[in-house]
Structure formats: C-alpha cells, structure tokens
Design a protein around this motif. Structure first.
Motif, PDB file in Angstrom:
ATOM      1  N   SER A  93     -28.092  22.593 -68.020  1.00  0.00           N
ATOM      2  CA  SER A  93     -29.235  22.861 -67.251  1.00  0.00           C
ATOM      3  C   SER A  93     -30.357  23.696 -68.228  1.00  0.00           C
ATOM      4  O   SER A  93     -30.012  24.221 -69.037  1.00  0.00           O
ATOM      5  N   LEU A  94     -31.459  23.669 -67.567  1.00  0.00           N
ATOM      6  CA  LEU A  94     -32.597  24.282 -68.323  1.00  0.00           C
ATOM      7  C   LEU A  94     -32.071  25.894 -68.273  1.00  0.00           C
ATOM      8  O   LEU A  94     -32.283  26.583 -69.454  1.00  0.00           O
ATOM      9  N   ARG A  95     -31.444  26.320 -67.257  1.00  0.00           N
ATOM     10  CA  ARG A  95     -31.353  27.677 -67.010  1.00  0.00           C
ATOM     11  C   ARG A  95     -30.137  27.880 -68.025  1.00  0.00           C
ATOM     12  O   ARG A  95     -30.296  29.083 -68.552  1.00  0.00           O
ATOM     13  N   GLN A  96     -29.083  27.125 -68.413  1.00  0.00           N
ATOM     14  CA  GLN A  96     -28.023  27.548 -69.286  1.00  0.00           C
ATOM     15  C   GLN A  96     -28.555  27.416 -70.707  1.00  0.00           C
ATOM     16  O   GLN A  96     -28.331  28.423 -71.459  1.00  0.00           O
ATOM     17  N   VAL A  97     -29.658  26.622 -70.950  1.00  0.00           N
ATOM     18  CA  VAL A  97     -30.105  26.879 -72.381  1.00  0.00           C
ATOM     19  C   VAL A  97     -30.997  28.061 -72.434  1.00  0.00           C
ATOM     20  O   VAL A  97     -30.884  28.676 -73.586  1.00  0.00           O
ATOM     21  N   GLN A  98     -31.712  28.394 -71.481  1.00  0.00           N
ATOM     22  CA  GLN A  98     -32.300  29.866 -71.441  1.00  0.00           C
ATOM     23  C   GLN A  98     -31.674  30.919 -71.895  1.00  0.00           C
ATOM     24  O   GLN A  98     -31.884  31.825 -72.578  1.00  0.00           O
ATOM     25  N   VAL A  99     -30.396  30.846 -71.029  1.00  0.00           N
ATOM     26  CA  VAL A  99     -29.546  31.879 -71.158  1.00  0.00           C
ATOM     27  C   VAL A  99     -28.784  31.973 -72.525  1.00  0.00           C
ATOM     28  O   VAL A  99     -28.840  33.076 -73.271  1.00  0.00           O
ATOM     29  N   ALA A 100     -28.527  30.767 -73.183  1.00  0.00           N
ATOM     30  CA  ALA A 100     -27.919  30.887 -74.370  1.00  0.00           C
ATOM     31  C   ALA A 100     -28.749  31.253 -75.530  1.00  0.00           C
ATOM     32  O   ALA A 100     -28.335  32.009 -76.328  1.00  0.00           O
ATOM     33  N   LEU A 101     -30.032  30.929 -75.425  1.00  0.00           N
ATOM     34  CA  LEU A 101     -30.912  31.326 -76.298  1.00  0.00           C
ATOM     35  C   LEU A 101     -31.330  32.729 -76.192  1.00  0.00           C
ATOM     36  O   LEU A 101     -31.523  33.314 -77.273  1.00  0.00           O
ATOM     37  N   GLN A 102     -31.532  33.453 -75.025  1.00  0.00           N
ATOM     38  CA  GLN A 102     -31.760  34.910 -75.050  1.00  0.00           C
ATOM     39  C   GLN A 102     -30.392  35.645 -75.461  1.00  0.00           C
ATOM     40  O   GLN A 102     -30.921  36.517 -76.185  1.00  0.00           O
ATOM     41  N   GLN A 103     -29.253  35.135 -75.202  1.00  0.00           N
ATOM     42  CA  GLN A 103     -28.222  35.608 -75.890  1.00  0.00           C
ATOM     43  C   GLN A 103     -28.106  35.902 -77.307  1.00  0.00           C
ATOM     44  O   GLN A 103     -27.606  36.487 -77.960  1.00  0.00           O
ATOM     45  N   ALA A 104     -28.634  34.645 -78.021  1.00  0.00           N
ATOM     46  CA  ALA A 104     -28.993  34.481 -79.362  1.00  0.00           C
ATOM     47  C   ALA A 104     -30.167  35.080 -79.818  1.00  0.00           C
ATOM     48  O   ALA A 104     -30.168  35.306 -81.057  1.00  0.00           O
ATOM     49  N   GLY A 105     -30.855  35.908 -79.121  1.00  0.00           N
ATOM     50  CA  GLY A 105     -31.861  36.675 -79.740  1.00  0.00           C
ATOM     51  C   GLY A 105     -33.178  35.566 -79.951  1.00  0.00           C
ATOM     52  O   GLY A 105     -33.839  36.151 -80.872  1.00  0.00           O
ATOM     53  N   THR A 106     -33.277  34.583 -79.667  1.00  0.00           N
ATOM     54  CA  THR A 106     -34.257  33.548 -79.984  1.00  0.00           C
ATOM     55  C   THR A 106     -34.940  33.063 -78.763  1.00  0.00           C
ATOM     56  O   THR A 106     -34.520  33.090 -77.642  1.00  0.00           O
ATOM     57  N   THR A 107     -36.074  32.348 -79.164  1.00  0.00           N
ATOM     58  CA  THR A 107     -36.619  31.263 -78.031  1.00  0.00           C
ATOM     59  C   THR A 107     -36.754  29.842 -78.519  1.00  0.00           C
ATOM     60  O   THR A 107     -36.498  29.682 -79.515  1.00  0.00           O
ATOM     61  N   PRO A 108     -37.159  29.045 -77.415  1.00  0.00           N
ATOM     62  CA  PRO A 108     -37.259  27.733 -77.876  1.00  0.00           C
ATOM     63  C   PRO A 108     -38.284  27.479 -79.135  1.00  0.00           C
ATOM     64  O   PRO A 108     -38.017  26.657 -80.078  1.00  0.00           O
ATOM     65  N   SER A 109     -39.342  28.147 -79.060  1.00  0.00           N
ATOM     66  CA  SER A 109     -40.360  28.030 -80.078  1.00  0.00           C
ATOM     67  C   SER A 109     -39.676  28.327 -81.414  1.00  0.00           C
ATOM     68  O   SER A 109     -40.122  27.742 -82.596  1.00  0.00           O
ATOM     69  N   GLU A 110     -39.118  29.727 -81.348  1.00  0.00           N
ATOM     70  CA  GLU A 110     -38.539  30.149 -82.536  1.00  0.00           C
ATOM     71  C   GLU A 110     -37.703  29.248 -83.180  1.00  0.00           C
ATOM     72  O   GLU A 110     -37.475  29.139 -84.331  1.00  0.00           O
ATOM     73  N   LEU A 111     -36.777  28.687 -82.272  1.00  0.00           N
ATOM     74  CA  LEU A 111     -35.817  27.567 -82.812  1.00  0.00           C
ATOM     75  C   LEU A 111     -36.200  26.332 -83.362  1.00  0.00           C
ATOM     76  O   LEU A 111     -35.973  26.019 -84.481  1.00  0.00           O
ATOM     77  N   ILE A 112     -37.141  26.030 -82.698  1.00  0.00           N
ATOM     78  CA  ILE A 112     -37.994  24.797 -83.377  1.00  0.00           C
ATOM     79  C   ILE A 112     -38.488  25.028 -84.522  1.00  0.00           C
ATOM     80  O   ILE A 112     -38.440  24.113 -85.756  1.00  0.00           O
TER      81      ILE A 112
END
Length: 89
Positions: A8-27
């Motif tokens: 789910s979108l929420r699962q991705v958001q939580v995983a990125l938050q836990q990793a200390g990053t954002t979708p933009s930073e990951l891209i």
C-alpha cells in the motif's frame, strides 16, 4: 512504486520514513547511480554528459554536476575520466 512492490502507499511511506529518506531523495539517488554506472561504461562513451543528464531525468548538465559532486565528491567529467579513484557506491 507501491503497486510494483505489492504494497500500500502507506506501507511505502512508513518504510521510507524508517529508512530516513523520501521518495524524491530515493529517485535522485537512483538517477545518480545510473549516471555513475553509465559514465563508467564504454557503451555510453558516445553520449555527452549533457545527453546523460537529460536521459536520466536531470534538467541540465549543471544540475547533474552539482548533485553528482555533492553525492560522490567528484564531477561527472572526473568520474568519466577515471579521476578520484573508485566512486563510492
């Protein structure tokens, strides 16, 4: 991204938050790694740094150069010429 992972979108958001990053930073990180790999590859030697910048989603060679130097400590040109040792992974 979420759909590709089957999350789910929420699962991705939580995983990125836990990793200390954002979708933009990951891209951005993935684009920089792609440029780095292409700069090292003889198959892309025919492409200018400007062409590589546009092909990987950067708005200009200058934007790529700034982000690349910030991330890897050397310019794309230095990376292409093998300067600066092995660019960190």
């Amino acid at each position: 991204m979420a759909r590709s992972l089957g999350w789910s979108l929420r699962q991705v958001q939580v995983a990125l938050q836990q990793a200390g990053t954002t979708p933009s930073e990951l891209i951005r990180e993935e684009r920089l790694r792609l440029v780095r790999d292409r700069l090292r590859s003889p198959a892309y030697r025919h492409m200018s740094i400007t062409e590589l910048a546009y092909a990987t989603g950067f708005s200009s060679a200058s934007a790529l150069s700034t982000a690349f130097k910030r991330r890897f400590g050397i310019t794309p040109r230095e990376a292409r010429n093998g300067e600066g040792g092995d660019v960190e992974t």
